[in-house]
Motif scaffolding. Structure first.
Motif, PDB file in Angstrom:
ATOM      1  N   LEU A 172      54.695  51.417  54.907  1.00 45.94           N
ATOM      2  CA  LEU A 172      54.254  50.053  54.631  1.00 45.94           C
ATOM      3  C   LEU A 172      55.460  49.124  54.484  1.00 45.94           C
ATOM      4  N   ASP A 173      56.485  49.591  53.765  1.00 53.47           N
ATOM      5  CA  ASP A 173      57.669  48.758  53.581  1.00 53.47           C
ATOM      6  C   ASP A 173      58.287  48.372  54.920  1.00 53.47           C
TER       7      ASP A 173
ATOM      8  N   LEU B 184      46.406  49.977  64.935  1.00 53.68           N
ATOM      9  CA  LEU B 184      47.641  50.497  65.524  1.00 53.68           C
ATOM     10  C   LEU B 184      48.525  51.140  64.461  1.00 53.68           C
ATOM     11  N   ALA B 185      48.639  50.509  63.308  1.00 49.22           N
ATOM     12  CA  ALA B 185      49.488  51.042  62.240  1.00 49.22           C
ATOM     13  C   ALA B 185      48.936  52.368  61.726  1.00 49.22           C
TER      14      ALA B 185
ATOM     15  N   ILE C 170      48.339  40.648  50.612  1.00 50.92           N
ATOM     16  CA  ILE C 170      47.493  41.157  51.696  1.00 50.92           C
ATOM     17  C   ILE C 170      47.873  42.595  52.034  1.00 50.92           C
ATOM     18  N   TYR C 171      49.172  42.854  52.118  1.00 46.59           N
ATOM     19  CA  TYR C 171      49.612  44.211  52.445  1.00 46.59           C
ATOM     20  C   TYR C 171      49.271  45.197  51.339  1.00 46.59           C
ATOM     21  N   ARG C 172      49.427  44.771  50.105  1.00 44.21           N
ATOM     22  CA  ARG C 172      49.079  45.678  48.996  1.00 44.21           C
ATOM     23  C   ARG C 172      47.595  46.053  49.045  1.00 44.21           C
ATOM     24  N   LEU C 173      46.740  45.082  49.358  1.00 40.18           N
ATOM     25  CA  LEU C 173      45.313  45.354  49.483  1.00 40.18           C
ATOM     26  C   LEU C 173      45.056  46.340  50.620  1.00 40.18           C
ATOM     27  N   ASN C 174      45.724  46.129  51.739  1.00 41.11           N
ATOM     28  CA  ASN C 174      45.519  46.993  52.902  1.00 41.11           C
ATOM     29  C   ASN C 174      45.873  48.445  52.608  1.00 41.11           C
ATOM     30  N   VAL C 175      47.032  48.650  52.013  1.00 41.48           N
ATOM     31  CA  VAL C 175      47.456  50.029  51.801  1.00 41.48           C
ATOM     32  C   VAL C 175      46.592  50.698  50.731  1.00 41.48           C
TER      33      VAL C 175
END
Length: 403
Positions: free
Chosen positions: A142-143, A62-63, A105-110
């Motif tokens: 992302l932020d 979705l993102a 986790i978010y850093r890995l995703n982006v």
């Protein structure tokens, strides 16, 4: 999120081609990201929807789809997008994961998502300046998603903190209640509910709120603190541990109050009684303000000063002899009598204590013997005399040679 300015210089057909190719690959990109998440964070416990699909996978798709859609249109955020990421933050908090793990986790995703988007950009020959600006937009995006997750994480954390405070207050209330039976089992149950190791001994403090608002002191697991009410209460585990009382005094810098004696944990109400009594005396300016007092260091004042009527009645009977001498002479004789009762020494010892000449003391002691006679040889009378004279010294009516 409008498209970055550099994209306005890219031919529309090229932008559309980039968005189409990237959107087609979103399922694969999302799947690769989820696989990498599981490898990087093997203890990650992901919830699933009613179809058994990991909610994290749906959120990543979705993102990405929303991000790409906004490159070619003014598409608004899907309404479910903020809630999806808030829910992810809530779940991570409920699973006990730390906040820095969530951000990792978010850093890995982006990082993984951008690697795939950069490859697609090269395929359709998007100019580097446009890709750089797209990367900046991706991190801004992302932020925003992270903020939703942090909000959800904070909701759970605040709820847990509130629940812990509530359970801790229940434990403190039970600790400080006088019991007829043995409360050990109930105390152990409530202590376990807040992960507090039930000690053998505790000391209870009653605090006076400072006139100037101070930051709530950071205390260790050895302390239970209830800041509700006009006079906060504090329970210190194992107060006999060397240095623990001094550590607490430093930690409570700027606060006034009193800490009661160490007692068995089932008798904490006794420690509270003395701490509350001392705190009332601080408010009445009978004990000094400005720090956490130990009741054991002020036992004489705690025992004698509150019994003023009894002591005054005893003083009228035991010090009646002083009514026939002048006020100044009565004070000097009283100070000399107290010094003699405390030292039971001769004139030199009493004189050294009072800071006067030994001959002066001899003269006063002869007068004291004439006034009290055989009472000075009676242990009970001597005790009563010392009791009333100590009280007068605590009140400031007699000089304190140690001051």
């Amino acid at each position: 999120m409008p498209a970055p300015p550099a994209w306005h210089k890219v031919p529309p057909e090229q932008v559309r081609r980039f968005a189409e190719l990237a959107t087609e690959q979103v399922p694969d990109i999302a799947r690769d990201i989820l696989q990498a998440m599981r490898q990087e964070f093997p203890n990650l416990d992901l919830t699933t929807d009613e179809k058994g699909v990991p909610k994290a996978l749906s959120a990543i798709r979705l993102a990405l789809e929303n991000f790409l859609a906004q490159l070619t249109t003014d598409t608004e955020r899907p309404r479910e997008l903020p809630e999806v990421f808030r829910d992810f933050g809530r779940n991570q908090a409920l699973k006990g994961r730390r906040l820095d793990s969530l951000q990792a986790i978010y850093r890995l995703n982006v990082r993984l998502a951008w690697r795939s988007l950069a490859e697609i950009g090269q395929q359709v020959e998007i100019p580097p300046p446009a890709m750089y600006e797209l990367a900046e937009s991706a991190f801004e995006y992302l932020d925003e998603l992270v903020s939703h997750s942090l909000h959800g994480y904070a909701e759970v954390a605040a709820g847990r903190a509130g629940e812990r405070i509530r359970r801790q207050r229940l434990l403190i209330d039970l600790l400080l209640t006088e019991h007829r039976g043995d409360p050990s089992a109930a105390l152990a149950e409530r202590a376990a509910a807040v992960d507090w190791t039930l000690p053998d001994e505790v000391a209870v403090a009653v605090l006076l709120r400072p006139a100037q608002q101070l930051v709530t002191p950071v205390l260790g697991d050895e302390v239970l603190l209830d800041l509700d009410g006009e006079q906060p209460r504090l329970v210190l585990a194992d107060p006999g541990t060397p240095g623990r009382i001094e550590w607490l005094r430093r930690a409570m810098g700027g606060w006034s109050g009193a800490i009661g004696p160490g007692v068995p944990v089932t008798q904490a109400a006794t420690s509270l009684h003395w701490a509350a009594k001392a705190t009332r005396m601080i408010q009445d300016d009978l004990l000094p303000r400005g720090r956490l007092l130990r009741c054991s260091e002020h036992a004489e004042a705690l025992v004698l000063l509150p019994a003023d009527r009894l002591i005054d009645d005893l003083a009228r009977r035991r010090l009646a002899q002083l009514t026939d001498v002048g006020p100044e002479q009565a004070r000097r004789l009283a100070e000399t009598l107290l010094a003699w009762l405390q030292t039971r020494g001769g004139a030199p010892e009493v004189a050294a204590r009072l800071g006067v000449h030994p001959q002066t003391v001899r003269n006063r002691l002869r007068q004291i013997r004439d006034l009290w006679g055989d009472d000075l040889d009676d242990p009970d009378r001597r005790f009563e005399l010392e009791l009333v004279l100590r009280t007068r010294r605590l009140r400031g009516e007699l000089a304190d040679p140690n001051a």
